[in-house]
Scaffold this motif. Structure first.
Motif, PDB file in Angstrom:
ATOM      1  N   PRO A 300       0.883  -1.386  -0.103  1.00 36.73           N
ATOM      2  CA  PRO A 300       0.335  -0.377  -0.021  1.00 36.73           C
ATOM      3  C   PRO A 300       0.781   1.111   0.275  1.00 36.73           C
ATOM      4  N   LYS A 301       0.587   2.572  -0.478  1.00 38.01           N
ATOM      5  CA  LYS A 301       1.410   3.896  -0.347  1.00 38.01           C
ATOM      6  C   LYS A 301       0.716   4.631   0.647  1.00 38.01           C
ATOM      7  N   THR A 302      -0.093   3.882   1.612  1.00 36.48           N
ATOM      8  CA  THR A 302      -1.128   5.266   2.285  1.00 36.48           C
ATOM      9  C   THR A 302      -1.353   4.081   3.280  1.00 36.48           C
ATOM     10  N   TYR A 303      -1.202   4.410   4.647  1.00 38.19           N
ATOM     11  CA  TYR A 303      -2.382   3.270   5.238  1.00 38.19           C
ATOM     12  C   TYR A 303      -2.955   4.863   6.032  1.00 38.19           C
ATOM     13  N   THR A 304      -4.269   3.387   6.992  1.00 38.24           N
ATOM     14  CA  THR A 304      -4.885   4.443   7.591  1.00 38.24           C
ATOM     15  C   THR A 304      -4.563   4.401   9.173  1.00 38.24           C
ATOM     16  N   CYS A 305      -4.221   3.089   9.960  1.00 36.98           N
ATOM     17  CA  CYS A 305      -4.095   3.318  11.418  1.00 36.98           C
ATOM     18  C   CYS A 305      -3.979   4.371  11.896  1.00 36.98           C
ATOM     19  N   PRO A 306      -4.214   4.769  13.229  1.00 37.04           N
ATOM     20  CA  PRO A 306      -3.798   6.471  13.702  1.00 37.04           C
ATOM     21  C   PRO A 306      -2.481   7.173  13.650  1.00 37.04           C
ATOM     22  N   ALA A 307      -1.554   6.244  13.596  1.00 35.86           N
ATOM     23  CA  ALA A 307      -0.746   7.487  13.318  1.00 35.86           C
ATOM     24  C   ALA A 307      -0.124   8.050  12.460  1.00 35.86           C
ATOM     25  N   CYS A 308      -0.630   7.961  11.243  1.00 37.26           N
ATOM     26  CA  CYS A 308      -0.532   8.421  10.370  1.00 37.26           C
ATOM     27  C   CYS A 308      -1.606  10.079  10.298  1.00 37.26           C
ATOM     28  N   LEU A 309      -2.407  10.168  11.081  1.00 34.93           N
ATOM     29  CA  LEU A 309      -2.387  11.038  10.962  1.00 34.93           C
ATOM     30  C   LEU A 309      -1.828  12.538  11.407  1.00 34.93           C
ATOM     31  N   ASP A 310      -2.444  13.688  10.162  1.00 35.80           N
ATOM     32  CA  ASP A 310      -1.526  15.103  10.089  1.00 35.80           C
ATOM     33  C   ASP A 310      -1.234  15.058  11.455  1.00 35.80           C
ATOM     34  N   HIS A 311      -0.038  15.712  11.614  1.00 30.39           N
ATOM     35  CA  HIS A 311       0.873  15.675  12.612  1.00 30.39           C
ATOM     36  C   HIS A 311       2.389  16.817  12.341  1.00 30.39           C
ATOM     37  N   ASP A 312       2.858  17.126  13.718  1.00 31.93           N
ATOM     38  CA  ASP A 312       4.110  17.669  13.178  1.00 31.93           C
ATOM     39  C   ASP A 312       5.030  16.624  12.895  1.00 31.93           C
ATOM     40  N   PRO A 313       5.723  17.447  12.231  1.00 28.96           N
ATOM     41  CA  PRO A 313       7.278  16.693  11.653  1.00 28.96           C
ATOM     42  C   PRO A 313       8.178  16.060  13.198  1.00 28.96           C
ATOM     43  N   LEU A 314       8.040  14.255  13.168  1.00 29.13           N
ATOM     44  CA  LEU A 314       8.808  14.042  14.667  1.00 29.13           C
ATOM     45  C   LEU A 314      10.095  14.188  14.884  1.00 29.13           C
ATOM     46  N   PHE A 315      11.141  15.171  13.474  1.00 31.54           N
ATOM     47  CA  PHE A 315      12.448  15.624  13.229  1.00 31.54           C
ATOM     48  C   PHE A 315      12.464  17.314  13.089  1.00 31.54           C
ATOM     49  N   ALA A 316      13.380  18.120  13.732  1.00 32.43           N
ATOM     50  CA  ALA A 316      12.702  19.247  13.968  1.00 32.43           C
ATOM     51  C   ALA A 316      13.700  20.034  12.625  1.00 32.43           C
ATOM     52  N   LEU A 531     -17.868  16.311  12.298  1.00 32.34           N
ATOM     53  CA  LEU A 531     -15.964  16.837  12.093  1.00 32.34           C
ATOM     54  C   LEU A 531     -16.107  16.547  10.461  1.00 32.34           C
ATOM     55  N   LYS A 532     -16.911  15.215  10.498  1.00 29.74           N
ATOM     56  CA  LYS A 532     -16.424  14.654   9.111  1.00 29.74           C
ATOM     57  C   LYS A 532     -16.629  16.064   7.846  1.00 29.74           C
ATOM     58  N   LYS A 533     -17.572  17.193   7.993  1.00 34.20           N
ATOM     59  CA  LYS A 533     -18.160  17.907   7.116  1.00 34.20           C
ATOM     60  C   LYS A 533     -17.119  19.468   7.252  1.00 34.20           C
ATOM     61  N   ASP A 534     -16.766  19.259   8.356  1.00 33.12           N
ATOM     62  CA  ASP A 534     -15.390  20.097   8.333  1.00 33.12           C
ATOM     63  C   ASP A 534     -13.813  20.022   8.856  1.00 33.12           C
ATOM     64  N   LYS A 535     -13.979  18.396   8.353  1.00 32.06           N
ATOM     65  CA  LYS A 535     -12.393  18.650   8.198  1.00 32.06           C
ATOM     66  C   LYS A 535     -12.101  17.497   6.784  1.00 32.06           C
ATOM     67  N   GLU A 536     -12.339  18.092   5.539  1.00 28.60           N
ATOM     68  CA  GLU A 536     -11.624  17.549   4.835  1.00 28.60           C
ATOM     69  C   GLU A 536     -11.000  16.508   4.796  1.00 28.60           C
ATOM     70  N   ASN A 537      -9.833  16.658   5.392  1.00 26.88           N
ATOM     71  CA  ASN A 537      -8.564  15.884   5.228  1.00 26.88           C
ATOM     72  C   ASN A 537      -8.217  14.702   6.139  1.00 26.88           C
ATOM     73  N   LEU A 538      -9.372  14.780   7.176  1.00 27.14           N
ATOM     74  CA  LEU A 538      -9.430  13.924   7.953  1.00 27.14           C
ATOM     75  C   LEU A 538     -10.587  12.471   7.840  1.00 27.14           C
ATOM     76  N   LYS A 539     -11.726  12.656   6.731  1.00 23.51           N
ATOM     77  CA  LYS A 539     -12.498  11.643   6.988  1.00 23.51           C
ATOM     78  C   LYS A 539     -12.446  10.157   6.692  1.00 23.51           C
ATOM     79  N   THR A 540     -11.479   9.703   5.869  1.00 23.11           N
ATOM     80  CA  THR A 540     -10.938   8.751   6.191  1.00 23.11           C
ATOM     81  C   THR A 540     -10.975   7.712   7.837  1.00 23.11           C
ATOM     82  N   HIS A 541      -9.994   8.317   8.644  1.00 25.23           N
ATOM     83  CA  HIS A 541     -10.006   8.242   9.429  1.00 25.23           C
ATOM     84  C   HIS A 541     -10.659   8.403  10.070  1.00 25.23           C
ATOM     85  N   LEU A 542     -11.365   9.937  10.006  1.00 20.42           N
ATOM     86  CA  LEU A 542     -13.240   9.889  10.941  1.00 20.42           C
ATOM     87  C   LEU A 542     -14.310   8.745  10.918  1.00 20.42           C
ATOM     88  N   ALA A 543     -13.580   8.674   9.367  1.00 18.91           N
ATOM     89  CA  ALA A 543     -15.095   7.486   8.646  1.00 18.91           C
ATOM     90  C   ALA A 543     -14.626   5.949   9.441  1.00 18.91           C
TER      91      ALA A 543
END
Ligand SMILES: C[S@@+](CC[C@H](N)C(=O)[O-])C[C@H]1O[C@@H](n2cnc3c(N)ncnc32)[C@H](O)[C@@H]1O
Length: 571
Positions: A300-316, A531-543
């Motif tokens: 798979p090119k992407t994953y739906t695990c919560p670990a892949c939620l949008d976040h701040d980068p790990l490395f400064a 939230l699903k309506k407001d946060k398009e980028n989180l749709k998969t995770h919210l579903a």
């Protein structure tokens, strides 16, 4: 999988968690017909489109001329008809390369079909003659020229049109209905995708490493996505797959690669998991040069695990364009969701974390079902990782394994999906919620809480499909003890009945907590839909979270029903 899943359940016992077990070569029909180097000729610019339902083209009717001038692309569902025009030309395969398509009723039900102008007439006349002859009972799903609306029934002939066909009249009775139902069901079953170039290449690659064919083939399934389909019925005890050691990707593979020389020198020592991540990223970057390319191409090119939620980068700082956060995230999720459990002896160059991972190409297409049992382990005699099923599987159905007796929270966290009607799922009651239902004025309250804490009765309190758990009821009974029977707390903890009043009080409180959780869950579900309506980028995770909470709601409603029945019985 024995992926991260598997590592948690030792192999050979109970239900191994095998998210990514090795698969044997799928028995796909085009194996012999398609030369490995076949480069599909792109469809001509001027082409007409026809949707064909499998079975509508008997092999003998497929004339050479037609075969040479047509290209096919399987569509996973009638819904994808709308997208057919966006299918890249190179994804079409020449019809001549897959005559076996026309002998298989299992293949994808719909195809986007493109042909050159010169073939158009021939094709149309051939189709119409098959159609009219009614020789193929499934030809009712053939439609020409007009593009059906996605999701509608219009890929089939309209009822009126069907009735015009004299030989189709026999399909109107009970047998016809049964036949149609059967066909409809076949849409719901998996759509074979073993003919796609990436899977053909994977097969070839696996074969070179000693992998022999199995009765499985990759397919797209409704609900579970890509998985493996049985091309032969499986009985309990049958071998599902046997993947030779050479196909497995372990830390041994990493150390014997050119990366190995660097990894052994790294200070501080890296964990086996991180070494595998590094290897995956490096191999992916190597592209054509990587010996693992055929496997990497089907990951798979992407994953739906919560670990892949949008976040701040790990490395400064930016640590490079290759080994960046998203590459690490992809590699980590690949390992976490797809590895099988395989214990390797500790190597000095690694840190002390257990080395229990192996990526198992093809085997790792197997999806999870909480309702099956398998035995999975490395067979030292055959030097292969083998999976045997304890469940039956009908021909053309999806073959499942069990990643472990995980509840839905665990499945979501580790694997990024939720299993419907998961018998291992339950809804947790926190100590905080529990204690809200008992008076702070109770003189023994402090002592009761201490007892529950000491005996580990303030955690893992749940509602399940069969009502409140024994642990939850026991905790409630201890908290419900009156001043006069408090001395009996030991007996209560062991499961003895202290008094009818105490039993009833515990059940009443359980019902109250259950209703509170139902309301809370309904509220959360409302918030999610907003939230699903407001946060398009989180749709998969919210579903996914929505699915999780909907399953929770079903469990709680079932528990409430059980408690209500219990109350009625004791009233
Ligand atoms: C080992 S892989 C299985 C094959 C995977 N579907 C693929 O296409 O490569 C594990 C992943 O498959 C998906 N999966 C497994 N079982 C599933 C199920 N019952 N329903 C939905 N997704 C499932 C999840 O995304 C999980 O992380």
């Amino acid at each position: 999988m024995p992926h991260p899943g598997l590592p948690r359940t030792p192999p050979g016992t109970g239900t191994p968690n095998l998210p990514g077990q090795p698969l044997s070569r799928p028995n796909h029909p085009f194996q012999e017909e398609i030369p490995p180097d076949v480069q599909p000729e792109p469809p001509l610019a001027h082409c007409s489109h026809i949707i064909l339902k499998m079975g509508s083209l008997p092999k003998r009717k497929c004339s050479t001329a037609l075969a040479q001038k047509c290209w096919l692309h399987p569509l996973p569902s009638p819904h994808s008809l709308a997208e057919h025009r966006t299918i890249p030309a190179e994804h079409f395969l020449p019809l001549k390369a897959m005559p076996a398509l026309f002998t298989s009723t299992l293949s994808p039900p719909y195809f986007s079909f493109r042909k050159s102008r010169s073939a158009r007439m021939l094709c149309r006349s051939s189709i119409s003659s098959w159609w009219k002859s009614g020789r193929s009972p499934s030809c009712w799903s053939c439609a020409t020229a007009a593009w059906p609306r996605p999701g509608s029934r219009d890929v089939r002939l309209s009822k009126k049109r069907r009735n015009l066909l004299p030989n189709m009249k026999k399909n109107r009775g009970r047998t016809g209905r049964k036949r149609r139902r059967k066909h409809l069901k076949s849409f719901m079953d998996g759509v074979n995708c073993s003919h796609k170039l990436e899977y053909i290449k994977l097969q070839k690659w696996l074969k070179e490493r000693g992998f022999e064919g199995t009765n499985l083939r990759p397919a797209e399934f409704w609900g579970t996505g890509r998985g493996l389909m049985a091309t032969k019925a499986l009985q309990a005890g049958d071998l599902v797959i046997s993947l030779p050691e050479k196909c497995l990707l372990t830390t041994g593979t990493v150390l014997s690669s050119c990366l190995g020389g660097y990894i052994v020198k790294w200070k501080p020592r890296v964990s086996p998991l991180l070494a595998l991540c590094t290897f995956l990223i490096a191999e992916k970057h190597a592209g054509e040069k990587s010996p693992w390319k055929p496997y990497l191409d089907v990951l798979p090119k992407t994953y739906t695990c919560p670990a892949c939620l949008d976040h701040d980068p790990l490395f400064a700082e930016n640590t490079g364009t290759i080994f960046n956060y998203s590459a690490l995230e992809w590699a980590w999720c690949t390992i976490n969701t797809r590895t099988i459990y395989m214990k390797h002896p500790h190597r000095e160059c690694f840190s002390l974390e257990p080395d229990v991972y192996a990526l198992a190409p093809y085997l790792d297409f197997l999806n999870h079902s909480p309702n099956v049992q398998v035995k999975a382990a490395f067979n030292k005699q055959t030097r292969s990782y083998e999976i045997r099923t304890n469940s039956q599987c009908k021909k053309y159905q999806e073959v499942f394994i069990c990643y472990g007796p995980h509840d839905n929270q665990r499945l979501l966290l580790e694997y990024g999906f939720v299993a419907m009607d998961n018998p291992h799922s339950s809804v947790y009651v926190s100590a905080e919620t529990l204690l809200k239902y008992f008076s702070p004025l109770d003189k023994q309250r402090k002592a009761k809480v201490a007892i529950l804490k000491d005996h580990d009765f303030l955690e893992n309190l749940t509602f399940g499909w069969d009502g409140p758990s024994w642990r939850l009821l026991t905790a409630l009974k201890v908290l419900s003890l009156g001043a006069d029977d408090f001395a009996c707390w030991r007996r209560t903890l062991l499961g003895d009945v202290t008094s009818a009043r105490n039993e009833q009080q515990a059940l009443d409180t359980a019902a109250k907590i259950c209703h509170f959780l139902i309301e809370e869950t309904q509220h959360v579900l409302l918030q999610i839909s907003q939230l699903k309506k407001d946060k398009e980028n989180l749709k998969t995770h919210l579903a996914l979270v929505e699915m999780l909470r909907s399953e929770d709601l079903k469990i709680l409603q079932k528990s409430a029903e059980i408690l209500c029945n219990l109350n009625l019985a004791t009233a």
